[in-house]
Scaffold this active site. Structure first.
Site, short mmCIF file in Angstrom:
data_model
loop_
_atom_site.label_atom_id
_atom_site.label_comp_id
_atom_site.label_asym_id
_atom_site.label_seq_id
_atom_site.Cartn_x
_atom_site.Cartn_y
_atom_site.Cartn_z
N TYR A 22 1.00 5.20 12.33
CA TYR A 22 0.65 4.01 12.55
C TYR A 22 2.16 3.52 13.35
CZ TYR A 22 -2.77 2.58 8.89
OH TYR A 22 -4.13 2.30 8.11
N HIS A 67 3.18 -10.03 0.88
CA HIS A 67 2.98 -8.80 2.14
C HIS A 67 4.41 -8.75 3.01
CE1 HIS A 67 1.00 -7.73 6.00
NE2 HIS A 67 0.57 -7.00 4.99
N ARG A 90 0.66 -1.14 0.08
CA ARG A 90 0.04 -0.07 -0.05
C ARG A 90 0.71 1.26 -0.15
NH1 ARG A 90 -5.05 -2.02 1.14
NH2 ARG A 90 -5.08 -3.95 2.77
#
Length: 690
Positions: A467, A434, A374
């Site tokens: 985050y 990922h 992302r």
């Protein structure tokens, strides 16, 4: 021993309830409380698009066969979900009502179509004519006409219209609120310069309904908001004539046809219109039909206008430069000398971008390989990679086209990168990539030098501000060699790629291998506990739901291993009666989203520590390419352990997860979560000490 597990979806709802509790907390600044309401709403939307949709698909199979995967029959879980969501909706409405009262104390008011001044009415008419009207196209609804296509993420007005002297029933229409094009919030003029009036776009449209439908001569209107949440599963066909990117594009087009999983509406909606919508959407009592307040699609409130008095951001909520880069030395030169651990959002993200910019300009750099899951909307990472390619570097980007809800964005990145001569990889069949990896190669003085980074979170400078993640900048030869092995597999995917990944010595790699090593580490702690020696396991993750690893933790607790868990969201473990050492598990919800994955094993005092991209979920461990990097520098190991210890200190907002099976959380407003503030102070003190 009879093993017990919490259903993953119920525990996720408990996490989202804690987000709602942040909005309820009067100690949290008002604008952040509004933002937490938006986060709660956005989380719930995604939950219904993915998890509830998955449960409904699972009901098509024999429930006994799949109950083990969900820990309960899907039908039972769905009923439990509906009960919880209804309760949360009531708390949400009460919280929003209270927040509006506090907004009034700050002279901030949300106006509707019925409480405007004469000057504001004129402004709203003009604003509609000049900005909104061209984006508004009503659709008339009739019993015998098919239901028009409704967008999954859009908000709609259901309009009931009639004439006062009409003997027949009302006519109906729906209007999509064009917030994507003109924004959701409108600031109105006021006579008091200290007063702020905000109007929602749907109320602007409601005020102008007589103008919109002037052709029909109606003189009575009732308009109420509603939205539909749909199944977001991306079904990919098996047509061998199309490449993977084309399948993703086709899947995105098919997603719009997803079945509704939730229908949320203003409880004051015209009853006949409500019944008509339910019939046309083919909803039944088994579906999630949820009456709510006047305002929906609250996710937009994450970007509520800045209308409050200036918020003085506390020092402990501001990022600072890591001490290694305070004196302007090149990032490349620093990490060729020592490993650096960046902890976001406490540390600034600049060194990551600067490292790639330096590589793009360095004539000795030959290649850059990086994974992308992302990316920020205007990604500085992507920009640096493009300039690297223009400077003659060989750039390879593993772009995950199946990153949920980012598929369309990543397809656009692919179209942007490939014309620049960048090699874009799209992964392995049936496996998401990922892992968060980057390796840079340069050739200097007849030597090949490699360096790069491994992260727990995405390479996204925007989310790095909110985050909580770790990123290791390193030139460790072993780690770089393993990253190259991963990219070799991604470049030339074969059916037998697992043996290649298993040869990694400094990275724990999924699928399979990471699980094996985790079990190996836990077994060593169990042996030590049985011998009566000191043991300790600490795991920090977003989610814990993998059955085999939970059972291994149960085995460790039964043997007396001290086990501590920081699990933000899904938490399926439950303490058992015969545990010799109870598992301590907490969940931290605060201004920053806890996103880091860390594993700590005492290992006879040598302390094995890994930072990882993988959660302890079956999907991550068995169906994704993930990577965990072993931390070898003693100072960095101490730094990570100190942060874990800070976050494990008792605090009320860090909800204790193992108190009881129901996973309920009772709030104590006399205390507050200090873990993120204390983490800041700890890292800042290290900078000052230097």
């Amino acid at each position: 021993m009879s093993l017990h597990f919490n259903p993953r979806d119920i525990t996720w709802l408990a996490f989202n309830e804690r987000v709602l509790q942040e909005a309820m907390d009067e100690k949290v600044p008002l604008h952040l409380r509004i933002r937490f309401l938006g986060i709660f709403s956005n989380n719930l939307d995604e939950f219904f698009r993915v998890r509830v949709a998955g449960l409904k698909r699972a009901m098509d199979f024999k429930e006994k066969v799949i109950a083990e995967s969900f820990y309960q029959p899907p039908s039972k879980i769905l009923q439990h979900i509906n009960d919880i969501v209804m309760r949360h909706q009531l708390n949400f409405d009460k919280t929003w009502k209270k927040i509006q009262a506090e907004m009034a104390d700050h002279k901030v008011f949300i106006k509707n179509s019925k409480n405007l001044t004469a000057k504001q009415k004129e402004f709203v008419r003009n604003y509609f004519d000049e900005v909104v009207e061209s984006n508004v196209i009503p659709i008339l609804l009739h019993e015998n006409t098919p239901m028009p296509y409704l967008r999954d993420k859009s908000l709609y007005l259901g309009v009931a219209m009639r004439k006062k002297d009409w003997q027949y029933s009302s006519n109906y229409a729906i209007i999509e609120i064009p917030s994507r094009f003109v924004g959701r919030f409108v600031l109105l003029p006021t006579e008091d310069p200290e007063e702020k009036n905000v109007m929602l776009l749907e109320d602007v449209i409601t005020f102008n309904l007589p103008h919109i439908f002037s052709y029909f001569g109606y003189d009575e209107f009732a308009a109420n908001a509603f939205k539909v949440t749909k199944d977001a599963e991306l079904d990919l066909d098996n047509d061998i004539r199309t490449n993977f990117a084309e399948k993703i594009e086709k899947g995105l087009k098919n997603r719009r046809k997803g079945k509704p999983t939730r229908f949320v509406f203003d409880k004051d909606m015209d009853k006949a219109l409500l019944e008509l919508l339910i019939r046309k959407l083919n909803l039944t009592k088994k579906d999630s039909i949820i009456p709510g307040g006047k305002i929906h699609n609250f996710k937009h409130f994450m970007d509520f206008p800045d209308v409050f008095e200036t918020y003085a951001r506390p020092e402990e909520r501001t990022s600072f430069t890591h001490q290694a880069f305070e004196h302007g030395e090149r990032v490349t030169d620093v990490i060729l000398k020592e490993d650096i651990l960046l902890t976001f959002p406490y540390h600034k993200y600049n060194p990551v971008i600067d490292l790639l910019r330096e590589a793009a300009m360095d004539p000795d750099v030959k290649s850059i390989q990086i994974t992308a899951y992302r990316m920020a909307s205007s990604s500085k990472i992507i920009n640096a990679l493009i300039y690297a390619a223009r400077n003659g570097k060989e750039v390879t980007v593993m772009l995950e086209l199946q990153a949920r809800f980012d598929e369309e964005s990543n397809l656009k990145w692919k179209d942007m990168l490939e014309p620049e001569g960048i090699t874009v990889l799209v992964g392995l069949p049936n496996k998401k990539v990922h892992a968060k990896l980057c390796v840079i190669k340069k050739r200097a003085h007849n030597k090949t030098i490699q360096y790069g980074f491994v992260s727990t979170g995405n390479f996204n400078e925007k989310t790095a501000r909110i985050y909580g993640d770790h990123l290791l900048l390193t030139a460790d030869r072993g780690i770089m060699a393993d990253i190259n092995k991963v990219f070799n597999v991604l470049k030339k995917p074969k059916d037998d790629y697992l043996p290649v990944l298993k040869t990694c010595k400094n990275l724990l790699v999924c699928p399979q291998f990471m699980r094996e090593k985790i079990i190996h580490h836990i077994d060593k702690e169990i042996e030590e506990a049985k011998a009566g020696r000191k043991t300790e396991i600490i795991v920090k993750a977003n989610s814990l739901s993998d059955r085999s690893l939970i059972e291994k933790l149960y085995e460790a607790a039964k043997a007396g291993v001290m086990t501590k868990l920081i699990v933000r969201g899904i938490y399926c473990a439950v303490n058992q009666k015969d545990f010799k050492e109870k598992i301590k598990a907490i969940s931290i919800v605060d201004e920053y989203l806890e996103h880091a994955r860390v594993m700590y094993f005492y290992n006879k005092g040598s302390e094995d520590i890994y930072i990882s991209s993988a959660d302890w979920m079956t999907r991550n461990l068995d169906y994704r390419i993930e990577a965990a990097a072993r931390i070898t520098d003693k100072n960095l190991k101490k730094e990570i352990k100190d942060i874990l210890d800070i976050q494990l200190r008792d605090n009320v907002k860090a909800r204790i997860l193992d108190k009881k099976l129901s996973n309920e959380y009772v709030r104590n407003d006399k205390k507050e979560c200090r873990s993120q503030i204390e983490t800041y102070k700890y890292l800042k003190a290290k900078t000052n000490k230097k």
